[in-house]
Design a protein around this motif. Structure first.
Motif, mmCIF file in Angstrom:
data_model
loop_
_atom_site.group_PDB
_atom_site.id
_atom_site.type_symbol
_atom_site.label_atom_id
_atom_site.label_comp_id
_atom_site.label_asym_id
_atom_site.label_seq_id
_atom_site.Cartn_x
_atom_site.Cartn_y
_atom_site.Cartn_z
ATOM 1 N N GLY A 16 8.675 4.200 3.154
ATOM 2 C CA GLY A 16 7.471 3.757 2.485
ATOM 3 C C GLY A 16 6.240 4.068 3.298
ATOM 4 O O GLY A 16 6.321 4.583 4.418
ATOM 5 N N GLY A 17 5.097 3.741 2.735
ATOM 6 C CA GLY A 17 3.826 3.897 3.439
ATOM 7 C C GLY A 17 3.536 5.335 3.804
ATOM 8 O O GLY A 17 3.666 6.244 2.992
ATOM 9 N N THR A 18 3.157 5.551 5.051
ATOM 10 C CA THR A 18 2.743 6.893 5.479
ATOM 11 C C THR A 18 3.889 7.896 5.466
ATOM 12 O O THR A 18 3.641 9.092 5.379
ATOM 13 C CB THR A 18 2.101 6.861 6.879
ATOM 14 O OG1 THR A 18 3.037 6.295 7.803
ATOM 15 C CG2 THR A 18 0.814 6.054 6.874
ATOM 16 N N LEU A 49 3.544 4.391 -2.066
ATOM 17 C CA LEU A 49 2.829 5.398 -1.292
ATOM 18 C C LEU A 49 1.810 4.702 -0.405
ATOM 19 O O LEU A 49 1.348 3.601 -0.728
ATOM 20 C CB LEU A 49 2.097 6.361 -2.227
ATOM 21 C CG LEU A 49 2.908 7.136 -3.250
ATOM 22 C CD1 LEU A 49 1.976 7.928 -4.154
ATOM 23 C CD2 LEU A 49 3.898 8.044 -2.576
ATOM 24 N N ALA A 50 1.427 5.341 0.670
ATOM 25 C CA ALA A 50 0.436 4.764 1.577
ATOM 26 C C ALA A 50 -0.820 4.378 0.803
ATOM 27 O O ALA A 50 -1.370 5.172 0.041
ATOM 28 C CB ALA A 50 0.083 5.756 2.683
ATOM 29 N N GLY A 51 -1.251 3.136 0.948
ATOM 30 C CA GLY A 51 -2.477 2.650 0.328
ATOM 31 C C GLY A 51 -2.311 2.044 -1.052
ATOM 32 O O GLY A 51 -3.209 1.359 -1.542
ATOM 33 N N ILE A 52 -1.178 2.274 -1.701
ATOM 34 C CA ILE A 52 -0.995 1.792 -3.071
ATOM 35 C C ILE A 52 -0.863 0.272 -3.120
ATOM 36 O O ILE A 52 -1.440 -0.377 -4.004
ATOM 37 C CB ILE A 52 0.211 2.476 -3.741
ATOM 38 C CG1 ILE A 52 -0.081 3.966 -3.958
ATOM 39 C CG2 ILE A 52 0.582 1.796 -5.044
ATOM 40 C CD1 ILE A 52 -1.235 4.249 -4.921
ATOM 41 N N ARG A 70 -3.263 9.058 -8.121
ATOM 42 C CA ARG A 70 -2.589 9.279 -6.833
ATOM 43 C C ARG A 70 -1.159 9.760 -7.039
ATOM 44 O O ARG A 70 -0.696 10.701 -6.397
ATOM 45 C CB ARG A 70 -2.620 7.979 -6.041
ATOM 46 C CG ARG A 70 -1.962 8.054 -4.712
ATOM 47 C CD ARG A 70 -2.877 8.749 -3.693
ATOM 48 N NE ARG A 70 -2.120 8.977 -2.488
ATOM 49 C CZ ARG A 70 -1.782 8.029 -1.625
ATOM 50 N NH1 ARG A 70 -2.172 6.791 -1.811
ATOM 51 N NH2 ARG A 70 -1.071 8.317 -0.566
ATOM 52 N N HIS A 71 -0.445 9.122 -7.954
ATOM 53 C CA HIS A 71 0.940 9.508 -8.192
ATOM 54 C C HIS A 71 1.046 10.863 -8.898
ATOM 55 O O HIS A 71 1.937 11.651 -8.588
ATOM 56 C CB HIS A 71 1.668 8.413 -8.976
ATOM 57 C CG HIS A 71 2.009 7.247 -8.119
ATOM 58 N ND1 HIS A 71 1.096 6.261 -7.817
ATOM 59 C CD2 HIS A 71 3.156 6.914 -7.480
ATOM 60 C CE1 HIS A 71 1.668 5.379 -7.031
ATOM 61 N NE2 HIS A 71 2.918 5.753 -6.812
#
Length: 116
Positions: A16-18, A49-52, A70-71
């Motif tokens: 997850g994330g970055t 995703l990072a920031g979602i 974003r997606h």
């Protein structure tokens, strides 16, 4: 009953994330999994995703659209690997619409319950 060997087991790996912030990172994760567990059954699970997560927690007008944009960007970058990108775009649009409606409801009432 046959005993299960380690190569028969499904290996689940969550990222997850970055580590899944864009298509390039997703390709890296897939490559790492393939190298770490060659000839094994692997299920890769990607969390937000990072920031979602922060985007959805902030909510507000446009959060659903930002989520979708974003997606879709990642889908476009991964398109050769995806095959059925059109179906994925439809699913993402439906999820973004639902998220947008939930966020609009939260904004209207000014609070959210733990179940939202």
């Amino acid at each position: 009953m046959n005993p299960t060997t380690s190569s028969d087991r499904l290996h689940v790996m969550k990222f997850g994330g970055t580590s899944v912030q864009d298509a390039a990172r997703m390709r890296t994760v897939a490559d790492l999994a393939a190298r770490a567990l060659p000839e094994r059954r692997v299920c890769l699970v990607a969390s937000a995703l990072a920031g979602i997560t922060d985007l959805l927690l902030r909510g507000g007008p446009g959060a659903g659209e930002a989520y979708l944009a974003r997606h879709l960007e990642v889908v476009e970058d991964l398109r050769p690997e995806l095959g059925e990108a059109a179906a994925l775009r439809r699913d993402l649009a439906a999820l973004a619409g639902e998220a947008g409606r939930l966020l609009q409801g939260v904004a209207l009432v000014g609070e959210r319950s733990p179940s939202v």
